[in-house]
Design a protein around this motif. Structure first.
Motif, PDB file in Angstrom:
ATOM      1  N   HIS A 229       0.822  -1.208   0.000  1.00  0.00           N
ATOM      2  CA  HIS A 229       0.000   0.000   0.000  1.00  0.00           C
ATOM      3  C   HIS A 229       0.859   1.263   0.000  1.00  0.00           C
ATOM      4  O   HIS A 229       0.550   2.232  -0.704  1.00  0.00           O
ATOM      5  CB  HIS A 229      -0.937   0.014   1.203  1.00  0.00           C
ATOM      6  CG  HIS A 229      -1.646   1.317   1.372  1.00  0.00           C
ATOM      7  ND1 HIS A 229      -2.549   1.797   0.444  1.00  0.00           N
ATOM      8  CD2 HIS A 229      -1.557   2.272   2.341  1.00  0.00           C
ATOM      9  CE1 HIS A 229      -2.994   2.975   0.835  1.00  0.00           C
ATOM     10  NE2 HIS A 229      -2.403   3.293   1.978  1.00  0.00           N
ATOM     11  N   PRO A 233      -0.078   3.467  -3.278  1.00  0.00           N
ATOM     12  CA  PRO A 233      -1.306   3.805  -2.535  1.00  0.00           C
ATOM     13  C   PRO A 233      -2.558   3.900  -3.393  1.00  0.00           C
ATOM     14  O   PRO A 233      -3.669   3.828  -2.851  1.00  0.00           O
ATOM     15  CB  PRO A 233      -0.967   5.155  -1.899  1.00  0.00           C
ATOM     16  CG  PRO A 233       0.151   5.708  -2.714  1.00  0.00           C
ATOM     17  CD  PRO A 233       0.935   4.530  -3.170  1.00  0.00           C
ATOM     18  N   THR A 237      -7.562  -2.128  -2.241  1.00  0.00           N
ATOM     19  CA  THR A 237      -7.211  -3.251  -1.369  1.00  0.00           C
ATOM     20  C   THR A 237      -7.462  -4.596  -2.039  1.00  0.00           C
ATOM     21  O   THR A 237      -6.673  -5.537  -1.865  1.00  0.00           O
ATOM     22  CB  THR A 237      -8.010  -3.171  -0.055  1.00  0.00           C
ATOM     23  OG1 THR A 237      -7.823  -1.878   0.524  1.00  0.00           O
ATOM     24  CG2 THR A 237      -7.551  -4.236   0.932  1.00  0.00           C
ATOM     25  N   LEU A 240      -4.455  -5.846  -3.903  1.00  0.00           N
ATOM     26  CA  LEU A 240      -3.154  -5.928  -3.253  1.00  0.00           C
ATOM     27  C   LEU A 240      -2.531  -7.325  -3.279  1.00  0.00           C
ATOM     28  O   LEU A 240      -1.306  -7.439  -3.396  1.00  0.00           O
ATOM     29  CB  LEU A 240      -3.248  -5.413  -1.817  1.00  0.00           C
ATOM     30  CG  LEU A 240      -3.493  -3.905  -1.675  1.00  0.00           C
ATOM     31  CD1 LEU A 240      -3.536  -3.500  -0.207  1.00  0.00           C
ATOM     32  CD2 LEU A 240      -2.440  -3.096  -2.420  1.00  0.00           C
TER      33      LEU A 240
END
Length: 260
Positions: A229, A233, A237, A240
């Motif tokens: 992250h 950024p 999520t 990821l």
């Protein structure tokens, strides 16, 4: 290797976009946990409600965290609405959390990083610091935030106060339970959301800790892919795990400290 060199070596821009299915998941992940926790609490089964409340809190963090980085796949108003509603349900001004989180990325673990203060503490110090952390992020936002941030924080705090006053005035037991559990969660944020992922990383702040264990990532909803992250950024999520695979393949030499 610098952050910019890492950005050039790892393919990541294709991971920024969400499919309709992924967008629906990211924006509705909290609902089943909240509903189940409220059902158990309504009937007085607070111990049964507790794990569902914990999962609601965790998925709420995931949702607003994606909102901070405009990674929910929704327009500006719907993203704002998500942050506002979660402020009331999680008993904290989410825009205050957002302001400090964006600064955390910019000034990671420096004196200007108010979110990251607990990273240099002991684990028990970070837990004890929790209430101070929650007060500080609101204070800092009201002092340093622009007009929009201050307006949103004030709106959220007033809305939270009205909600809490209504619940306690009418003595709605299951919602009193919810408020207490959320406050406990907020007081533990300095430990769980900061210390666990940043302790002993001051030498290279951008290389936060991460989690590579499959089952641990499943039960924490991928919220501890923190190295990934911080390096990327803008990646939602839900993407990821794929990003982690790409980093491992292209840059196996990067040190990956475990979160837990």
């Amino acid at each position: 290797m610098t952050h910019q060199e890492i950005l050039r070596k790892v393919a990541w821009k294709d991971l920024k976009s969400l499919s309709i299915k992924e967008m629906l998941i990211e924006n509705n992940l909290t609902i089943p946990w909240f509903v189940l926790s409220m059902i158990f609490a309504y009937y007085g089964y607070y111990l049964f409600a507790l794990p569902f409340s914990a999962f609601f809190f965790l998925t709420g963090l995931r949702q607003v965290h994606n909102g901070f980085h405009n990674s929910l796949g929704t327009n500006k108003f719907l993203t704002w609405l998500s942050l506002y509603l979660n402020s009331i349900l999680m008993i904290v001004s989410i825009h205050a959390v957002k302001f400090n989180h964006i600064r955390h990325h910019k000034y990671c673990l420096s004196e200007e990083d108010y979110e990251g203060k607990s990273a240099g503490m002991t684990w028990y110090g970070a837990i004890l610091y929790g209430p101070v952390h929650m007060f500080l992020i609101h204070k800092v936002t009201l002092q340093l935030g622009n007009k929009n941030y201050r307006r949103n924080v004030i709106l959220e705090l007033i809305s939270i106060a009205l909600f809490v006053a209504f619940v306690f005035y009418f003595k709605i037991a299951f919602l009193i339970y919810h408020i207490i559990v959320m406050l406990i969660g907020e007081f533990l944020m300095a430990f769980f959301a900061v210390w666990t992922v940043h302790h002993d990383t001051h030498d290279a702040p951008e290389l936060a800790r991460t989690q590579r264990s499959g089952w641990k990532n499943k039960i924490t909803f991928s919220m501890f892919y923190h190295l990934e992250h911080h390096l990327f950024p803008a990646v939602p999520t839900i993407k990821l795990p794929e990003l982690a695979k790409r980093i491992d393949e292209v840059l196996p030499e990067i040190e990956k400290k475990n979160t837990f």
